[in-house]
Design a protein around this motif. Structure first.
Motif, PDB file in Angstrom:
ATOM      1  N   ALA A  14       0.838  -1.213   0.000  1.00 28.43           N
ATOM      2  CA  ALA A  14       0.000   0.000   0.000  1.00 28.43           C
ATOM      3  C   ALA A  14       0.869   1.258   0.000  1.00 28.43           C
ATOM      4  O   ALA A  14       0.569   2.244  -0.688  1.00 28.43           O
ATOM      5  N   LEU A  15       1.940   1.185   0.773  1.00 28.02           N
ATOM      6  CA  LEU A  15       2.839   2.344   0.830  1.00 28.02           C
ATOM      7  C   LEU A  15       3.469   2.609  -0.534  1.00 28.02           C
ATOM      8  O   LEU A  15       3.451   3.740  -1.034  1.00 28.02           O
ATOM      9  N   SER A  18       0.942   3.860  -3.065  1.00 24.60           N
ATOM     10  CA  SER A  18       0.526   5.258  -2.847  1.00 24.60           C
ATOM     11  C   SER A  18       1.652   6.223  -3.223  1.00 24.60           C
ATOM     12  O   SER A  18       1.406   7.286  -3.793  1.00 24.60           O
ATOM     13  N   VAL A  21       1.684   6.536  -6.959  1.00 23.95           N
ATOM     14  CA  VAL A  21       0.624   7.441  -7.433  1.00 23.95           C
ATOM     15  C   VAL A  21       1.017   8.892  -7.159  1.00 23.95           C
ATOM     16  O   VAL A  21       0.836   9.770  -8.003  1.00 23.95           O
ATOM     17  N   LEU A  22       1.580   9.115  -5.966  1.00 21.83           N
ATOM     18  CA  LEU A  22       1.988  10.479  -5.604  1.00 21.83           C
ATOM     19  C   LEU A  22       3.018  11.032  -6.595  1.00 21.83           C
ATOM     20  O   LEU A  22       2.848  12.131  -7.141  1.00 21.83           O
ATOM     21  N   LEU A 189      -2.250   3.968   6.606  1.00 22.82           N
ATOM     22  CA  LEU A 189      -3.185   3.952   5.468  1.00 22.82           C
ATOM     23  C   LEU A 189      -3.808   5.340   5.245  1.00 22.82           C
ATOM     24  O   LEU A 189      -4.043   5.754   4.103  1.00 22.82           O
ATOM     25  N   GLU A 192      -1.364   7.335   3.499  1.00 28.07           N
ATOM     26  CA  GLU A 192      -1.293   6.876   2.105  1.00 28.07           C
ATOM     27  C   GLU A 192      -2.479   7.405   1.291  1.00 28.07           C
ATOM     28  O   GLU A 192      -2.344   7.679   0.095  1.00 28.07           O
ATOM     29  N   LEU A 193      -3.615   7.555   1.947  1.00 29.93           N
ATOM     30  CA  LEU A 193      -4.760   8.175   1.256  1.00 29.93           C
ATOM     31  C   LEU A 193      -4.404   9.611   0.850  1.00 29.93           C
ATOM     32  O   LEU A 193      -4.732  10.054  -0.253  1.00 29.93           O
ATOM     33  N   PHE A 195      -1.377  10.690   0.237  1.00 28.44           N
ATOM     34  CA  PHE A 195      -0.425  10.596  -0.885  1.00 28.44           C
ATOM     35  C   PHE A 195      -1.171  10.390  -2.202  1.00 28.44           C
ATOM     36  O   PHE A 195      -0.823  10.978  -3.227  1.00 28.44           O
ATOM     37  N   VAL A 196      -2.176   9.538  -2.156  1.00 30.43           N
ATOM     38  CA  VAL A 196      -2.902   9.203  -3.391  1.00 30.43           C
ATOM     39  C   VAL A 196      -3.717  10.398  -3.880  1.00 30.43           C
ATOM     40  O   VAL A 196      -3.810  10.664  -5.077  1.00 30.43           O
ATOM     41  N   TRP A 197      -4.287  11.153  -2.951  1.00 30.15           N
ATOM     42  CA  TRP A 197      -5.152  12.262  -3.354  1.00 30.15           C
ATOM     43  C   TRP A 197      -4.365  13.497  -3.788  1.00 30.15           C
ATOM     44  O   TRP A 197      -4.802  14.257  -4.644  1.00 30.15           O
TER      45      TRP A 197
END
Lengths: 227, 440
Positions: A14-15, A18, A21-22, A189, A192-193, A195-197
Motif C-alpha cells: 500500500a505504501l 501510494s 501514485v503520488l 493507510l 497513504e490516502l 499521498f494518493v489524493w
C-alpha cells in the motif's frame, strides 16, 4: 486479516503503491501543464531579471501586503499555523524522520516530543478554524467544493489517526511499549490516502504554488510592476 | 486567401451577435497556456482576493470575489484541457459546461464588476494574476456574444471611425487649432522624421483638450521633436477592454502604421491607463512582431526631461494636492516613482493617500467599466473605497495621469457631493514651467 497483516500491507504494497501514485500523478500533472506551452512575449521588457522576479514572487508572497485584506488577516495567520504545524509534525517527529530515512536515506535530528505534540494540537485547532471559516464565510463557502472539503479531510485524518496510534500509557521513566499494530496500520493507510489524493486535488498547491508565484513574479518583474 | 485584419475584426464582432456557449468554452480553453494553467491549478479557494476588490468591499457580495469571476473559464479548462480532464469526463466528475444563460449572467462579473485593476493579483498568496486571467476570460465572453452591448457598440465604432467615442480627424484638427491659438505655438502634424509621436485618447480630445496645448508648451521648452498623426491618433483600445484580440490588433496597428509611416523613434503613450497597457505591453503580441520604435509613457518622458535638466519648473501649487495612481500605469505598468517626482516638483504640499502607489484603489471606471451604462450604479458605489483614500488626505485637489480616471473621478465626485477639482499631471507641469528667457 489480522492487525499485523494489515500493518504489513500498509508498510509494504500500500505504501509503495501510494508513493507511486503520488510521484507519477504529480509528474503527470506538471508535465501536462508544461506541455501547453507559452507564447513568447514580444514587448520590450523593462527588466530582464526574470529569475530574480520569480524568486521575489515565490518568497515575497509568503507575507501578505499590509495594505490589503484587513479582515483576511485572521485567515492568513491561521494558514501559517497549520502549514508550520504540519511541517513540524512531518519533519520534526522522530518516527517520521525514521520513516523518511527508510525511504530516502535522509535523516536529521528530531524536535523534542512536547514541541511536536504542541504543534499537533495547534494544527488541529487551526485546521478546524479553517473549516469553520470555509463553512461560515460567504466568500469561502461560495468558492468551496468537494475538493476543498475532501482535501481538508485527508489532511486532518493522518493527524487524528497518528494521535490515536501513539496514545499509549506507560509508567513514567519506562521505555514506551511497541505501538499497537491496528491503530498504526490505520495511521499509515490514512497517510497513504493523502499521498494518493495529493496529485489530483488542491493539495497539489504544495508544488504548484512555486510555479504559479514564479511565472507571475517573472511577468510582473518584466514590466517593472508591483510584485 | 485570408481576409485583412479589419474584416476579421468586423467578422468577429458580427459573429458575436448570436450568443454561443460552446464557442465561449472553446475560446476560454484556447486562452489557457502554460502560465495561465499553473495559476488556475494553484488556487486554494482562500478568498483573500475578495479583500482586495473594491466591488466586493463596498457590496459584501461574495459573487464579486475576483477568482470567482473566472469560474466559467476555470470550468471549461478543467473539463477540456486540465491534466486529468479525460479521466474526470470518463468518471463523470468533470464540471458541466456553462450554459448560455449562466454566461449571460456572468457578464456582470467579468465586465461590470472588474476594472482589470490588478489589486487582487497583488493580494493572491498563490501568485495568481487574476486580473490578467479576467482579461483572457473576456476573450471567450466577447467572441461568443456575452460582452456588454455598450462595448460591442464602442468596438464597432472604433473599427469604423478610429475611435470608440467616434472622434475623427476633423474634431482633433479643430481642437489643435484652438490650442495653437491659445498657446501661440504650432502643433506639428504628420511631420516625418520627428523623434516622438504623440497619440491621444478620445477622452482627452473631447474633454481635456488643454493637454494638447500643455504638450506643445512642454515640448517647445524642452526642445523635443514631436508630431501628431492625422491618422492613427487614437490611443485607447476598446479591443483590449472588451477582450477581442482581433479588434485590439486592428486598432493598435493604426498607431503602428502611423509611427512607421512617420519614421519616429518613440511613441508617447498618453495620460490613459489602458492605452499604456495596450500599446506598451499587449501591442507587439497583438501584431505578432516587435515594434520598430519604443513606447514611453508621457509621465516617464516628463520625468526624464526634468532629470536631464531640459525641463525646468518654477513655483509650486500651494494647495494640498494628492495623487490618484492609475492602475495600468502604476500598479500594472511599473511607472510609480516618476509621477511622484513630478508632483514634488510642482506641489508644495503633496500628500500621499493611505495605501498609495501599488496598492491604491481604482477609480472604478477602468477596464471598460466607465463605458458600460448598466454598470454606472455599481461604479459609483465602488468609488467609496477611493473616496475614503482621498478623504484621509484632506486634499484640496486631486491629480492624476489618466484622462479616463479623471473623467470617472469627476463624475463620482459630483455624485458624492464632494468639491474637489481633478487635475491632469501633464497640464499641472505645463502650468509651472519656468518662463522662457528672452533670446539674446
Amino acid at each position: 486479516m489480522t492487525p499485523t497483516d494489515l500493518l504489513e500491507l500498509a508498510r509494504g504494497p500500500a505504501l509503495w503503491a501510494s508513493l507511486a501514485v503520488l510521484v507519477l500523478g504529480s509528474l503527470w500533472r506538471v508535465a501536462a501543464i508544461w506541455r501547453l506551452g507559452a507564447a513568447p512575449d514580444l514587448s520590450e521588457p523593462r527588466s530582464t531579471r526574470l529569475l530574480a522576479g520569480a524568486m521575489r514572487g515565490i518568497f515575497g508572497r509568503m507575507i501578505p501586503r499590509k495594505e490589503i485584506g484587513r479582515s483576511g488577516r485572521l485567515g492568513a495567520l491561521n494558514g501559517y499555523l497549520y502549514h508550520v504545524g504540519l511541517a513540524v509534525i512531518v519533519f520534526g517527529y522522530l518516527p517520521h524522520i525514521g520513516f523518511i530515512e527508510r525511504l530516502a536515506g535522509l535523516a536529521w535530528p528530531p524536535l523534542p516530543g512536547p514541541v511536536v505534540y504542541f504543534a499537533v494540537g495547534l494544527t488541529f485547532v487551526a485546521l478546524f478554524i479553517a473549516l469553520m471559516e470555509r463553512l461560515a464565510d460567504p466568500v469561502r463557502r461560495l468558492l468551496s467544493g468537494f475538493d476543498d472539503y475532501f482535501s481538508w479531510f485527508v489532511v486532518i485524518l493522518p493527524c487524528a489517526t497518528g494521535m490515536i496510534a501513539i496514545n499509549v500509557s506507560y509508567p513514567a521513566g519506562a521505555a514506551p511499549p511497541p505501538l499497537d499494530p491496528l491503530p498504526l496500520a490505520i495511521h499509515l493507510l490514512s497517510a497513504e490516502l493523502l499521498f494518493v489524493w495529493l496529485p489530483f486535488g488542491k493539495l497539489a498547491h504544495a508544488f504548484l504554488v512555486l510555479a504559479s508565484r514564479g511565472v507571475t513574479g517573472a511577468a510582473l518583474e518584466r514590466k517593472g510592476a508591483a510584485l | 486567401m485570408e481576409p485583412p485584419p479589419s474584416e476579421r475584426a468586423r467578422a468577429a464582432l458580427d459573429s458575436a451577435r448570436a450568443p454561443d456557449a460552446r464557442k465561449a468554452a472553446q475560446v476560454f480553453v484556447a486562452q489557457v497556456g502554460r502560465d495561465a494553467a499553473f495559476q488556475l491549478e494553484a488556487c486554494v479557494h482562500c478568498g483573500l482576493c475578495a479583500e482586495a476588490c473594491h466591488f466586493h468591499l463596498v457590496t459584501g457580495d461574495p459573487r464579486y470575489t475576483p477568482v470567482y469571476k473566472l469560474w466559467p473559464m476555470i470550468k471549461a479548462y478543467q473539463r477540456e484541457r486540465a491534466p486529468f480532464a479525460s479521466l474526470k469526463r470518463l468518471l463523470g466528475v468533470a464540471p458541466p459546461e456553462s450554459t448560455a444563460q449562466a454566461l449571460a449572467d456572468w457578464s456582470e462579473l467579468l465586465y461590470d464588476s472588474c476594472n482589470l485593476c490588478g489589486r487582487c493579483t497583488l493580494a493572491c498568496p498563490m501568485g495568481i494574476d487574476i486580473a490578467g486571467l479576467v482579461r483572457q476570460a473576456r476573450e471567450g465572453m466577447s467572441a461568443a456574444g456575452f460582452a456588454p452591448p455598450d462595448l460591442y457598440e464602442a468596438a464597432g465604432r472604433a473599427l469604423e471611425t478610429g475611435s470608440a467615442m467616434g472622434v475623427r480627424w476633423p474634431a482633433l484638427k479643430r481642437q489643435i487649432e484652438l490650442q495653437e491659438k491659445d498657446t501661440g505655438l504650432k502643433v506639428p502634424v504628420d511631420v516625418e522624421g520627428a523623434d516622438y509621436l504623440v497619440v491621444l485618447s478620445s477622452m482627452e480630445i473631447i474633454g481635456f483638450a488643454e493637454i494638447i496645448g500643455a504638450l506643445a508648451r512642454i515640448f517647445h521648452r524642452a526642445g523635443v521633436s514631436w508630431t501628431l498623426p492625422s491618422a492613427g491618433f487614437e490611443a485607447t483600445n476598446v479591443g483590449v477592454q472588451i477582450g477581442s484580440r482581433e479588434v485590439a490588433a486592428v486598432l493598435l496597428s493604426r498607431i503602428v502604421d502611423a509611427a512607421e509611416r512617420l519614421k519616429v523613434k518613440y511613441v508617447i503613450s498618453p495620460e490613459c491607463g489602458h492605452a499604456y497597457s495596450a500599446l506598451r505591453w499587449e501591442g507587439p503580441n497583438l501584431i505578432g512582431r516587435p515594434y520598430s520604435f519604443k513606447v514611453v509613457q508621457i509621465v516617464e518622458l516628463l520625468d526624464q526631461l526634468v532629470r536631464e535638466g531640459r525641463l525646468r519648473t518654477r513655483g509650486k501649487d500651494a494647495r494640498r494636492l494628492t495623487f490618484h495612481d492609475p492602475c495600468q500605469i502604476v500598479r500594472r505598468g511599473g511607472v510609480s516613482q516618476a509621477p511622484r517626482r513630478l508632483m514634488d516638483g510642482v506641489s508644495g504640499r503633496f500628500v500621499e493617500m493611505p495605501a498609495s502607489g501599488a496598492a491604491s484603489f481604482c477609480c472604478g471606471g477602468g477596464g471598460g467599466v466607465s463605458a458600460i451604462h448598466r454598470a454606472e450604479k455599481l461604479r459609483f458605489a465602488a468609488f467609496e473605497c477611493k473616496k475614503r483614500q482621498v478623504d484621509a488626505t484632506g486634499a484640496e485637489a486631486l491629480v492624476t495621469s489618466c484622462s479616463n480616471c479623471r473623467n470617472v473621478l469627476e463624475e463620482a465626485i459630483e455624485q458624492y457631493g464632494m468639491t474637489l477639482p481633478v487635475l491632469g499631471l501633464t497640464e499641472l507641469v505645463a502650468q509651472y514651467l519656468e518662463p522662457e528667457r528672452p533670446r539674446p
